[in-house]
Design an enzyme around this catalytic site. Sequence first.
Site, PDB file in Angstrom:
ATOM      1  N   ARG A 261       1.181  -1.157   0.076  1.00  0.00           N
ATOM      2  CA  ARG A 261       0.107   0.001   0.059  1.00  0.00           C
ATOM      3  C   ARG A 261       0.914   1.255  -0.019  1.00  0.00           C
ATOM      4  NH1 ARG A 261      -4.988  -1.703   4.251  1.00  0.00           N
ATOM      5  NH2 ARG A 261      -5.306  -3.572   3.153  1.00  0.00           N
ATOM      6  N   GLU A 348      -6.627  -0.647  15.689  1.00  0.00           N
ATOM      7  CA  GLU A 348      -7.082  -1.404  15.024  1.00  0.00           C
ATOM      8  C   GLU A 348      -6.291  -2.452  14.479  1.00  0.00           C
ATOM      9  OE1 GLU A 348      -8.353  -1.824  10.383  1.00  0.00           O
ATOM     10  OE2 GLU A 348      -8.077   0.329  11.223  1.00  0.00           O
TER      11      GLU A 348
END
Length: 426
Positions: A261, A348
Amino acid sequence: MHDIRLIRENPVAFDAGLARRGLEPQGARLTALDEMRREVSTRMQQARSRRNEASKAIGAAMGKGDTATAEALKAEVASLKDELPALEERERQLGSELDGFLAALPNIPLAEVPDGADEAGNVEVARWGTPRVINFTPKEHADLGPALGLDFETGAMISGARFTFLKGGMARLHRALAQFMLDTQTATNGYMECIPPLLVKDEAVFGTGQLPKFADDLFRTSDGRWLIPTAEVSLTNAVREQILDEAALPLRMTALTPCFRSEAGAAGKDTRGFIRQHQFEKVELVTVCSPEQAETEHQKMLASAESILQALDLPYRTMMLCAGDMGATARKTFDLEVWLPGQQAYREISSVSQCGDYQARRMNARYRPADSKKTEFVHTLNGSGLAVGRTLVAVLENYQHSDGTVEVPAVLAPYMGGLTRLEPLA
């Protein structure tokens, strides 16, 4: 991708769903464009029908010796032949424009998803485990890890920012976590192991929703392929342009892959440490199912991700994301946030989403119900089971000792070759 027929039937409800995403109404524009496209399509069909009728009538007129009528019909057929290409091109343009608008809009949240503009609107729905009592000031992994083999400097020297070089026991622990996750998701949780391609075509990233809007978050190769940002892309596209039997559903797949990414949308976030990298490994979970199975499969996938955290005895909480914080393809998402004592915060570590038929429409992935001759679009779900690097971070911070060593969780013993503790490298 949205169904224009549903928008046409209830544009008010569609706009209400977009409003929950913080978007302006689009129903009127979409239905107007659709009406233009359908009008052109109708004119095109009428022109083709009349051309065929006139072509047949020419022979009949010639047979009767009616030359004048035959010549008039020939002129009409010629005119229709000239008109049709323009109509066909206009229909194509309008259809492409409509599809472009539909493809750029996010999924509509389910009714039970809470309202909210950003993460502040997320709702905690469960909590598991109790943070350990640590009788010293715990370190963040970025401070604790380098002495143990989490080498940020070498990674940056070789590749630049957001790359890390793992050494020795740290590399072994990372590998152990990945293998433990994959073994659990296959042997215990019933997902089929896959090894998918890491390079994919435009159609694949369009199918799962990364294109066209999120191209800047991806890496593209010189030959036009894309490095996968998650195995969700490859796994979900395994059913593209297929018609599955209902008996084959649900189809549950998992893969351990590198992910890539650009983090274009995360400038300035987590620049320190191992949480947000350009290259990382993740065990991905993907389910393809019927609409009736989707909610049950969502709960199963969530439990499958939780099972890893519970086995590692890492405290976490479950958050239901609000409408404004969900990914574009999701209609309902749960985030798992693991406790990091070094940061004194929950962070997260997994998102588990159901996407309805949003991705299936983009991929043209369907199934045939057992009691019907018609096909329907499948529903798709995806989630992390888990992100390996973030789990490594959680283990480092939760299992650290005051002397700078890190205890290896007992469940990883079969994968560690007798290593029970990470110690500073010599």
